[in-house]
Design an enzyme around this catalytic site. Sequence first.
Site, PDB file in Angstrom:
ATOM      1  N   CYS A  43      76.520  92.439 -45.631  1.00  0.00           N
ATOM      2  CA  CYS A  43      75.209  91.405 -44.790  1.00  0.00           C
ATOM      3  C   CYS A  43      75.247  90.864 -46.114  1.00  0.00           C
ATOM      4  CB  CYS A  43      73.855  92.401 -44.357  1.00  0.00           C
ATOM      5  SG  CYS A  43      72.737  91.299 -43.963  1.00  0.00           S
ATOM      6  N   CYS A  46      70.714  91.953 -46.798  1.00  0.00           N
ATOM      7  CA  CYS A  46      70.219  93.315 -47.976  1.00  0.00           C
ATOM      8  C   CYS A  46      71.322  94.371 -48.149  1.00  0.00           C
ATOM      9  CB  CYS A  46      70.060  93.822 -46.242  1.00  0.00           C
ATOM     10  SG  CYS A  46      71.459  94.640 -45.335  1.00  0.00           S
ATOM     11  N   CYS A  92      72.304  91.627 -38.400  1.00  0.00           N
ATOM     12  CA  CYS A  92      71.804  93.126 -39.389  1.00  0.00           C
ATOM     13  C   CYS A  92      70.517  93.825 -38.417  1.00  0.00           C
ATOM     14  CB  CYS A  92      71.922  92.515 -40.327  1.00  0.00           C
ATOM     15  SG  CYS A  92      71.600  94.244 -41.334  1.00  0.00           S
ATOM     16  N   CYS A  95      68.392  94.556 -41.713  1.00  0.00           N
ATOM     17  CA  CYS A  95      67.454  93.498 -42.385  1.00  0.00           C
ATOM     18  C   CYS A  95      66.788  93.021 -41.169  1.00  0.00           C
ATOM     19  CB  CYS A  95      67.727  92.839 -43.345  1.00  0.00           C
ATOM     20  SG  CYS A  95      68.827  91.881 -43.054  1.00  0.00           S
ATOM     21  N   CYS A 116      81.635  86.373 -33.823  1.00  0.00           N
ATOM     22  CA  CYS A 116      81.583  85.324 -33.953  1.00  0.00           C
ATOM     23  C   CYS A 116      80.802  84.661 -35.523  1.00  0.00           C
ATOM     24  CB  CYS A 116      81.577  84.144 -33.388  1.00  0.00           C
ATOM     25  SG  CYS A 116      81.450  82.336 -33.838  1.00  0.00           S
TER      26      CYS A 116
END
Length: 129
Positions: A43, A46, A92, A95, A116
């Site tokens: 990510c 984070c 995610c 976060c 995607c």
Amino acid sequence: MDKEIKKDEQLSEELYRVARKGDTEAPFTGEYWNNHEKGVYKCAICGTKLFSSDTKFDSGTGWPSFTNPMNLEHVELIPDNTHGMVRTEVRCKKCGAHLGHIFDDGPKEKGGKRYCINSVCLELEKEHN
Ligand SMILES: [Zn+2]
């Protein structure tokens, strides 16, 4: 161990627009749609490990596409009925960043899912060898 979660004012304009506002980057423009290097996609906000290059495939859509997340516990899947489509949003878990959507047109032999994902929300940690 975990990197801190970046604050909104630390994000690039595009990352903020996509990850925090749920927008989508233009296809074939991102850093990773045509990237074939091995590693772990984390990510961008984070640092949570989200996808492995092992599950990445060429979908022809212009966005990085994966058959599976590294760990289902690291992502949050949310039904999304906006834009007149029934889709599943991928976020995610740590976060809350909007990452992309899941579609059912992935490779059949790998489960048929296509995650995607917007390049801008990812950061590739290359595998060292
Ligand atoms: Zn995150």
